[in-house]
Design an enzyme around this catalytic site. Sequence first.
Site, PDB file in Angstrom:
ATOM      1  N   ARG A   1       8.064  57.813 -52.681  1.00 26.05           N
ATOM      2  CA  ARG A   1       7.353  57.533 -53.898  1.00 26.05           C
ATOM      3  C   ARG A   1       6.022  58.241 -54.025  1.00 26.05           C
ATOM      4  O   ARG A   1       5.554  58.728 -55.049  1.00 26.05           O
ATOM      5  CB  ARG A   1       7.005  56.116 -54.105  1.00 26.05           C
ATOM      6  CG  ARG A   1       6.180  55.939 -55.461  1.00 26.05           C
ATOM      7  CD  ARG A   1       5.998  54.243 -55.954  1.00 26.05           C
ATOM      8  NE  ARG A   1       6.374  53.599 -55.099  1.00 26.05           N
ATOM      9  CZ  ARG A   1       5.517  53.081 -54.115  1.00 26.05           C
ATOM     10  NH1 ARG A   1       4.459  53.365 -53.902  1.00 26.05           N
ATOM     11  NH2 ARG A   1       5.875  51.823 -53.317  1.00 26.05           N
TER      12      ARG A   1
ATOM     13  N   TYR B   1       1.378  63.262 -81.519  1.00 25.08           N
ATOM     14  CA  TYR B   1       2.656  63.089 -81.070  1.00 25.08           C
ATOM     15  C   TYR B   1       2.837  61.491 -81.648  1.00 25.08           C
ATOM     16  O   TYR B   1       2.291  60.680 -81.013  1.00 25.08           O
ATOM     17  CB  TYR B   1       3.029  63.433 -79.656  1.00 25.08           C
ATOM     18  CG  TYR B   1       4.225  63.243 -79.186  1.00 25.08           C
ATOM     19  CD1 TYR B   1       5.472  64.110 -79.703  1.00 25.08           C
ATOM     20  CD2 TYR B   1       4.687  62.517 -78.265  1.00 25.08           C
ATOM     21  CE1 TYR B   1       6.833  63.801 -79.412  1.00 25.08           C
ATOM     22  CE2 TYR B   1       6.061  62.123 -77.606  1.00 25.08           C
ATOM     23  CZ  TYR B   1       6.889  62.958 -78.267  1.00 25.08           C
ATOM     24  OH  TYR B   1       8.073  62.902 -77.692  1.00 25.08           O
TER      25      TYR B   1
ATOM     26  N   ASP C   1      -3.235  66.868 -74.896  1.00 29.09           N
ATOM     27  CA  ASP C   1      -1.806  67.143 -74.753  1.00 29.09           C
ATOM     28  C   ASP C   1      -1.366  68.763 -75.127  1.00 29.09           C
ATOM     29  O   ASP C   1      -1.612  69.170 -76.185  1.00 29.09           O
ATOM     30  CB  ASP C   1      -1.018  66.384 -75.788  1.00 29.09           C
ATOM     31  CG  ASP C   1       0.372  66.391 -75.836  1.00 29.09           C
ATOM     32  OD1 ASP C   1       1.046  67.415 -75.441  1.00 29.09           O
ATOM     33  OD2 ASP C   1       1.248  65.445 -76.287  1.00 29.09           O
TER      34      ASP C   1
ATOM     35  N   LYS D   1       9.512  70.332 -71.871  1.00 34.10           N
ATOM     36  CA  LYS D   1       9.636  71.521 -72.914  1.00 34.10           C
ATOM     37  C   LYS D   1       9.536  72.798 -72.219  1.00 34.10           C
ATOM     38  O   LYS D   1      10.629  73.246 -71.725  1.00 34.10           O
ATOM     39  CB  LYS D   1       8.579  71.405 -73.940  1.00 34.10           C
ATOM     40  CG  LYS D   1       8.352  69.820 -74.699  1.00 34.10           C
ATOM     41  CD  LYS D   1       9.110  69.660 -75.632  1.00 34.10           C
ATOM     42  CE  LYS D   1       9.449  68.282 -76.111  1.00 34.10           C
ATOM     43  NZ  LYS D   1       8.223  67.404 -76.698  1.00 34.10           N
TER      44      LYS D   1
HETATM   45  C1  PLP Z   1       7.979  65.978 -76.505  1.00 34.18           C
HETATM   46  C2  PLP Z   1       6.766  65.660 -76.637  1.00 34.18           C
HETATM   47  C3  PLP Z   1       5.911  64.842 -75.853  1.00 34.18           C
HETATM   48  C4  PLP Z   1       6.779  63.911 -74.872  1.00 34.18           C
HETATM   49  O1  PLP Z   1       7.666  64.526 -73.919  1.00 34.18           O
HETATM   50  P1  PLP Z   1       8.914  63.744 -73.174  1.00 34.18           P
HETATM   51  O2  PLP Z   1       9.046  64.476 -71.953  1.00 34.18           O
HETATM   52  O3  PLP Z   1      10.010  63.912 -74.399  1.00 34.18           O
HETATM   53  O4  PLP Z   1       8.489  62.250 -73.222  1.00 34.18           O
HETATM   54  C5  PLP Z   1       4.601  64.621 -75.606  1.00 34.18           C
HETATM   55  N1  PLP Z   1       3.880  65.514 -76.512  1.00 34.18           N
HETATM   56  C6  PLP Z   1       4.255  66.311 -77.362  1.00 34.18           C
HETATM   57  C7  PLP Z   1       3.409  67.093 -78.102  1.00 34.18           C
HETATM   58  C8  PLP Z   1       5.599  66.639 -77.459  1.00 34.18           C
HETATM   59  O5  PLP Z   1       6.105  67.488 -78.477  1.00 34.18           O
END
Ligand code: PLP
Length: 392
Positions: A57, A110, A182, A207
């Site tokens: 972990r 988001y 973010d 992403k």
């Molecule tokens: C998709 C997304 C997230 C979340 O990511 P996950 O891996 O799907 O939890 C957070 N912030 C933004 C801007 C996103 O587009």
Amino acid sequence: MSDPEKDTRIVQSGRRREWTLGAVNPAVVHASTVLFDTVAELREAGKHKDKTFYYGRRGSPTSYALCEAINDLEGGAGTVLYPSGLSAITAAILAFVKSGDHILVPDNAYDPTRSFCDTILPRFGIETSYYDPMIGAGIAADIRANTRVIMAESPGSITMEVPDIPAIAHAAHARGAVVIMDNTWATPFFFPALQLGADVSVMAATKYIGGHSDLMLGTATANAQHFRALHDFSGTMGYCVGPDDIYLALRGLRTLGVRLRQHHRNGLEMATWLQERPEVDRVLHPALPTCPGHEIWKRDFSGASGLFSVVLKEGSDQAVTAMLDGLRHFGMGFSWGGFESLILSYPNIARMRTATKWPGPGPILRLHIGLENMDDLKADLDEGFARFRALL
Ligand SMILES: *Cc1c(COP(=O)(O)O)cnc(C)c1O
């Protein structure tokens, strides 16, 4: 760091011989238990739990490699991995707040970030208020004595406004608030969040870092002043990620530069094409003047990724559905940042805003432009618009 320097870094970083065993890529280490030969050795390792291989972990040569590579690209003091982008966001917020605190979140955040702030934080006595993402230095007026965290996202989700991060960070730091950004859309490859004032830069590595739509992973990178708190909170909460997903993320990271530049080119070409369509009211792409904050994008970013939105002049749900259902080259589904093109419709964005009024007029289409041939994609949308117009 300039783009060419970043290209070299993302190829080379995190490839220490002790993690790769001499191969190009790090070993994929599947482990819970780590064995020690003697009591003395175990006790010694316990003094450096996060730097020596101690317990699954707490990290492994596979996770050390990704943390080092992401941290290098972000220019941070340290990086923590999470099982999803959303868990990275929620952990980064929780690492810095306590009962009685207040946080500020942009109105175009988001949507799952909003849900967390609206449903989980109040249970712990933490209040959220939403701000106009274009507020800039004016955010000073929203900062209260107990404002501990200011969240930012650039550009914001779906409506793509580009906020003035340096101005927001300046106001936050004057009042002792932590700026968590973010940075999923641009990644540090196109937007150096920590250098421009964020204290913690968060990404859904799901992403563009992964880039192939086959993994879930989040990262949070902090500056020297904030890394210890982020790291200790996350370790205590028990976040960890399996080695196969980490390996895939590292493999994606190596080609981030070439992919992002192509997404930039394809996305902008499609955005410009859509701008001329009679069905389109305006295109919300940060590199085009019709996007709020375009000037800030020009000042602060070195590129755009493949995700943007268009606002239609009008269109019933039935017309939009007929357009989307027949597309051959665009997939429909959540997430983005992979090699493939995607499209989603948002018929009622006004419902997702509380601090600002969405001007409309019509529904929003959000597109992710992948790496396909542009003529194929345009022909597909052109046929889709014909089906759309037939039902207006
Ligand atoms: C998709 C997304 C997230 C979340 O990511 P996950 O891996 O799907 O939890 C957070 N912030 C933004 C801007 C996103 O587009």
